[in-house]
Design a protein around this motif. Structure first.
Motif, PDB file in Angstrom:
ATOM      1  N   VAL A 223     -41.143  39.315  11.031  1.00 42.15           N
ATOM      2  CA  VAL A 223     -40.510  39.251   9.713  1.00 42.15           C
ATOM      3  C   VAL A 223     -40.315  37.793   9.316  1.00 42.15           C
ATOM      4  O   VAL A 223     -40.434  36.888  10.141  1.00 42.15           O
ATOM      5  CB  VAL A 223     -39.143  39.978   9.719  1.00 42.15           C
ATOM      6  CG1 VAL A 223     -39.309  41.429  10.139  1.00 42.15           C
ATOM      7  CG2 VAL A 223     -38.148  39.271  10.639  1.00 42.15           C
ATOM      8  N   THR A 224     -39.994  37.573   8.042  1.00 38.05           N
ATOM      9  CA  THR A 224     -39.726  36.224   7.561  1.00 38.05           C
ATOM     10  C   THR A 224     -38.275  35.852   7.839  1.00 38.05           C
ATOM     11  O   THR A 224     -37.446  36.714   8.170  1.00 38.05           O
ATOM     12  CB  THR A 224     -39.985  36.128   6.056  1.00 38.05           C
ATOM     13  OG1 THR A 224     -39.027  36.950   5.363  1.00 38.05           O
ATOM     14  CG2 THR A 224     -41.395  36.590   5.710  1.00 38.05           C
ATOM     15  N   ASP A 227     -36.088  37.790   5.558  1.00 40.99           N
ATOM     16  CA  ASP A 227     -35.883  39.167   6.028  1.00 40.99           C
ATOM     17  C   ASP A 227     -34.846  39.208   7.148  1.00 40.99           C
ATOM     18  O   ASP A 227     -33.983  40.097   7.179  1.00 40.99           O
ATOM     19  CB  ASP A 227     -37.196  39.758   6.540  1.00 40.99           C
ATOM     20  CG  ASP A 227     -38.206  39.987   5.424  1.00 40.99           C
ATOM     21  OD1 ASP A 227     -37.783  40.183   4.269  1.00 40.99           O
ATOM     22  OD2 ASP A 227     -39.420  39.944   5.716  1.00 40.99           O
ATOM     23  N   TYR A 237     -31.918  45.815  12.892  1.00 38.37           N
ATOM     24  CA  TYR A 237     -33.325  45.689  12.532  1.00 38.37           C
ATOM     25  C   TYR A 237     -33.707  46.833  11.604  1.00 38.37           C
ATOM     26  O   TYR A 237     -33.411  48.005  11.887  1.00 38.37           O
ATOM     27  CB  TYR A 237     -34.168  45.729  13.807  1.00 38.37           C
ATOM     28  CG  TYR A 237     -35.662  45.767  13.591  1.00 38.37           C
ATOM     29  CD1 TYR A 237     -36.390  44.596  13.449  1.00 38.37           C
ATOM     30  CD2 TYR A 237     -36.347  46.984  13.546  1.00 38.37           C
ATOM     31  CE1 TYR A 237     -37.774  44.624  13.260  1.00 38.37           C
ATOM     32  CE2 TYR A 237     -37.721  47.029  13.367  1.00 38.37           C
ATOM     33  CZ  TYR A 237     -38.423  45.848  13.213  1.00 38.37           C
ATOM     34  OH  TYR A 237     -39.785  45.885  13.033  1.00 38.37           O
ATOM     35  N   PHE A 239     -37.032  46.861   9.830  1.00 43.93           N
ATOM     36  CA  PHE A 239     -38.434  46.771   9.435  1.00 43.93           C
ATOM     37  C   PHE A 239     -39.190  47.932  10.087  1.00 43.93           C
ATOM     38  O   PHE A 239     -38.586  48.860  10.640  1.00 43.93           O
ATOM     39  CB  PHE A 239     -38.985  45.405   9.848  1.00 43.93           C
ATOM     40  CG  PHE A 239     -40.265  45.006   9.187  1.00 43.93           C
ATOM     41  CD1 PHE A 239     -40.390  45.021   7.804  1.00 43.93           C
ATOM     42  CD2 PHE A 239     -41.349  44.598   9.938  1.00 43.93           C
ATOM     43  CE1 PHE A 239     -41.575  44.636   7.184  1.00 43.93           C
ATOM     44  CE2 PHE A 239     -42.541  44.200   9.328  1.00 43.93           C
ATOM     45  CZ  PHE A 239     -42.654  44.225   7.946  1.00 43.93           C
TER      46      PHE A 239
END
Length: 257
Positions: A223-224, A227, A237, A239
């Protein structure tokens, strides 16, 4: 009138005095600049054997002596790359149960500890995703009651559902995400129950506030930073994740909380 003897002796005395003065001058000159005399008259340097004898005595006096050992700043063993501190996550600590909401999970970093069916399905997913052809996931999804739950089943075709969550029409972004997720270790949930599953990535089984710096780097490969900041606000989390059952069935591909 002087006797003949005195007339003969006086010149001799004069010569002797002159010779004495000359000898004294030569002696002083030799002591102050032996090198100059040696250059002018090499064969007359009678002091060379004496100097060699003195040098020999000095060397003999120094023979057997040693310099003091270097201080700590110098006498320091070299450290090789293999002795450098490891920067990977603490495996022992990572494999202890961790809480994520009301669920407890075992974090697995060592892939050799996975059941063979789980390892095999993971390898098949990696191979299919690396091919760049999303259709190669279809045989792994299955059909009927054993079909993999893909997101919320928004489409009758799981492959089309995966494509709909990809930023490109061919679903290759989703394939890249699958590879990134499966590059980490899993969290094992509900061990010993019918709902047991190995879920990738292992961040699903850890509170984000407890992540070590190496673990945060692992997560930032998926992720970025933006994020991650949002996840930390929510505390977990959220994602994409992949679940595999102990018997090697691909149970789900999901996202969100």
């Amino acid at each position: 009138m002087r006797p003949a003897e005195e007339t003969t002796i006086s010149p001799l005395l004069i010569r002797l005095c002159a010779a004495t003065v000359l000898a004294a001058a030569l002696s002083l000159t030799t002591g102050g600049s032996a090198l100059a005399l040696s250059v002018l008259s090499p064969d007359q340097d009678e002091r060379a054997p004496a100097r060699q004898s003195e040098e020999k005595q000095i060397l003999q006096a120094l023979d057997g002596t040693t310099l003091p050992p270097p201080g700590p700043a110098i006498d320091r063993p070299q450290t090789g790359a293999e002795d450098a501190p490891a920067t990977t996550p603490d495996t022992k600590a990572a494999e202890t149960p961790a809480n994520n909401g009301d669920q407890s999970a075992e974090i697995i970093i060592d892939m050799s500890k996975l059941p063979q069916p789980v390892k095999h399905m993971r390898e098949q997913l990696v191979e299919a995703a690396a091919s760049g052809d999303i259709a190669r996931l279809r045989p792994l999804i299955g059909t009927g009651d054993k079909q993999t739950q893909v997101m919320n089943g928004e489409s009758d075709d799981p492959i089309e559902t995966l494509k709909s969550f990809s930023g490109d029409p061919d679903g290759q972004e989703i394939l890249a995400i699958i590879l990134d997720i499966l590059s980490t270790g899993p969290a094992r949930f509900d061990a010993g129950t019918p709902d047991e599953a190995y879920v990738w990535p292992y961040f699903t089984g850890k509170a984000l506030g407890s992540l070590t710096p190496p673990e945060r780097v692992d997560l930032l490969r998926i992720v970025t930073a933006g994020d991650l900041a949002g996840m930390e606000e929510n505390g977990n989390y959220n994602f994409f994740r992949i679940g595999i059952s102990p018997d090697g069935k691909w149970k789900f591909f999901s996202g969100g909380d």
